[in-house]
Design an enzyme around this catalytic site. Structure first.
Site, PDB file in Angstrom:
ATOM      1  N   ARG A 192      -9.456   2.744  11.056  1.00 25.29           N
ATOM      2  CA  ARG A 192      -8.965   1.772   9.348  1.00 25.29           C
ATOM      3  C   ARG A 192      -9.579   1.077   9.745  1.00 25.29           C
ATOM      4  O   ARG A 192      -9.307   0.204  10.325  1.00 25.29           O
ATOM      5  CB  ARG A 192      -7.858   1.791   8.997  1.00 25.29           C
ATOM      6  CG  ARG A 192      -7.425   1.586   6.932  1.00 25.29           C
ATOM      7  CD  ARG A 192      -6.227   1.895   6.840  1.00 25.29           C
ATOM      8  NE  ARG A 192      -5.370   0.998   6.724  1.00 25.29           N
ATOM      9  CZ  ARG A 192      -4.365   1.092   6.106  1.00 25.29           C
ATOM     10  NH1 ARG A 192      -3.835   1.087   4.566  1.00 25.29           N
ATOM     11  NH2 ARG A 192      -3.410  -0.161   6.418  1.00 25.29           N
ATOM     12  N   LYS A 211      -2.587   4.841  -0.508  1.00 26.48           N
ATOM     13  CA  LYS A 211      -2.421   4.878  -2.160  1.00 26.48           C
ATOM     14  C   LYS A 211      -4.067   3.388  -1.896  1.00 26.48           C
ATOM     15  O   LYS A 211      -4.394   4.370  -3.470  1.00 26.48           O
ATOM     16  CB  LYS A 211      -1.569   4.188  -1.173  1.00 26.48           C
ATOM     17  CG  LYS A 211      -0.341   4.346  -0.932  1.00 26.48           C
ATOM     18  CD  LYS A 211       0.972   3.659  -1.480  1.00 26.48           C
ATOM     19  CE  LYS A 211       1.237   2.162  -0.269  1.00 26.48           C
ATOM     20  NZ  LYS A 211       1.300   2.307   1.805  1.00 26.48           N
ATOM     21  N   ARG A 270      -7.762  -4.436  10.611  1.00 24.69           N
ATOM     22  CA  ARG A 270      -6.387  -5.290  10.299  1.00 24.69           C
ATOM     23  C   ARG A 270      -4.972  -5.417  11.188  1.00 24.69           C
ATOM     24  O   ARG A 270      -4.638  -4.469  11.968  1.00 24.69           O
ATOM     25  CB  ARG A 270      -5.175  -4.829   9.089  1.00 24.69           C
ATOM     26  CG  ARG A 270      -5.535  -5.236   7.437  1.00 24.69           C
ATOM     27  CD  ARG A 270      -4.995  -4.211   6.567  1.00 24.69           C
ATOM     28  NE  ARG A 270      -3.839  -4.095   6.583  1.00 24.69           N
ATOM     29  CZ  ARG A 270      -3.098  -3.854   5.449  1.00 24.69           C
ATOM     30  NH1 ARG A 270      -3.392  -2.783   4.569  1.00 24.69           N
ATOM     31  NH2 ARG A 270      -1.745  -3.622   5.567  1.00 24.69           N
ATOM     32  N   ARG A 314       8.605  -1.920  -3.477  1.00 20.49           N
ATOM     33  CA  ARG A 314       8.390  -1.576  -1.750  1.00 20.49           C
ATOM     34  C   ARG A 314      10.169  -1.167  -1.545  1.00 20.49           C
ATOM     35  O   ARG A 314      10.975  -0.945  -0.444  1.00 20.49           O
ATOM     36  CB  ARG A 314       7.647  -2.097  -0.773  1.00 20.49           C
ATOM     37  CG  ARG A 314       6.778  -1.709  -0.409  1.00 20.49           C
ATOM     38  CD  ARG A 314       6.105  -2.512   0.952  1.00 20.49           C
ATOM     39  NE  ARG A 314       5.235  -2.268   1.175  1.00 20.49           N
ATOM     40  CZ  ARG A 314       3.459  -2.137   1.924  1.00 20.49           C
ATOM     41  NH1 ARG A 314       3.484  -2.537   0.287  1.00 20.49           N
ATOM     42  NH2 ARG A 314       3.030  -1.619   1.514  1.00 20.49           N
ATOM     43  N   ARG A 335       5.732  -0.137  10.774  1.00 26.04           N
ATOM     44  CA  ARG A 335       5.941  -0.076   9.133  1.00 26.04           C
ATOM     45  C   ARG A 335       6.457   0.614   8.872  1.00 26.04           C
ATOM     46  O   ARG A 335       6.605   1.493   7.582  1.00 26.04           O
ATOM     47  CB  ARG A 335       4.147  -0.280   9.616  1.00 26.04           C
ATOM     48  CG  ARG A 335       4.238  -1.696   9.460  1.00 26.04           C
ATOM     49  CD  ARG A 335       2.812  -2.251   9.209  1.00 26.04           C
ATOM     50  NE  ARG A 335       1.778  -2.022   7.676  1.00 26.04           N
ATOM     51  CZ  ARG A 335       0.479  -1.284   7.762  1.00 26.04           C
ATOM     52  NH1 ARG A 335       0.163  -1.423   8.675  1.00 26.04           N
ATOM     53  NH2 ARG A 335       0.363  -1.153   6.845  1.00 26.04           N
TER      54      ARG A 335
END
Ligand code: AMP
Length: 213
Positions: free
Chosen positions: A123, A13, A156, A88, A167
């Site tokens: 990531r 996203k 992160r 969300r 998540r």
């Protein structure tokens, strides 16, 4: 133009929002990025959000709705924006409706959980400016150093495998119902998020052209 990106964490996203926002000269509003800035600055909001984020849970609706209201009232949102990571939950979508904000298009970027888990290990983001990278798909010119500001890349805290799994659970339970919410309103389109970054952008632009007529 008012666009929304839906999708699991790590679906792409943020990456797509950055490119599409640039193409259309509109800002990307990412509640995740706003919350990370607040955490880095150690504000009251940041301190409140940290325990939820680190555990892979959602920050309470009233908190993020407050943030988004303030951000969307800023001048740069006048000609449109891209929402990345908001709403969300259904109550967040209802809050957006209550603000009389009607999205032109809601784009759900579809990636399987297995592919997400594989992707997340690579990531990275810049610890200074927040720019996002991936060791394989979006490498920096110099390893570990941000192309934009020269800051050091970090992983992160909520991208560790066990947090990613929770998540994903939160996504399926609380966020995925938004696909039905926007589908019922005739706003939803699905895009295959496993293609190359460039092809996904092209697909999104095609969907936008169809809406703009
Ligand atoms: P993101 O960068 O979009 O993956 O967001 C990182 C984390 O920030 C999420 O896992 C949530 O804990 C929190 N967060 C971001 N956006 C929202 C939202 N709209 N509602 C609740 N929590 C959010």
């Amino acid at each position: 133009m008012k666009l929304m990106f839906l999708g699991a964490p790590g679906a792409g996203k943020g990456t797509q929002a950055e490119v599409v926002a640039k193409n259309h000269s509109i800002p990307t509003i990412s509640t995740g990025a706003l919350l990370r800035t607040a955490m880095k600055e150690g504000t009251e909001l940041g301190i409140k959000a940290k325990s939820f984020i680190d555990a892979g849970n959602l920050v309470p609706d009233d908190v993020v709705i407050g943030i988004i209201k303030e951000r969307l009232a800023e001048d740069d949102c006048k000609n449109g924006f891209i929402l990345d990571g908001f709403p969300r939950t259904v109550p967040q979508a209802e809050a957006l409706d209550a603000m009389n904000i009607n999205m032109d298009l809601v784009i759900s970027i579809e990636v399987s959980d297995e592919a997400i888990i594989k992707r997340m290990s690579g990531r990275r983001l810049c610890g200074e400016c927040g720019a996002s990278y991936h060791t394989v798909y979006i490498p920096t010119k110099v390893e570990g150093i941000c192309d934009v500001c020269g800051g050091k890349l970090i992983m992160r805290a909520d991208d560790k495998p066990e947090t990613v799994i929770s998540r994903l659970g939160v996504y399926h339970e609380q966020t995925e119902p938004l696909k039905d919410y926007y589908s019922a309103r005739g706003k939803l389109v699905l895009v295959d998020g496993t293609d190359t970054i460039e092809n996904i952008t092209a697909e999104i632009e095609k969907k936008l052209e169809a809406v703009e007529g």
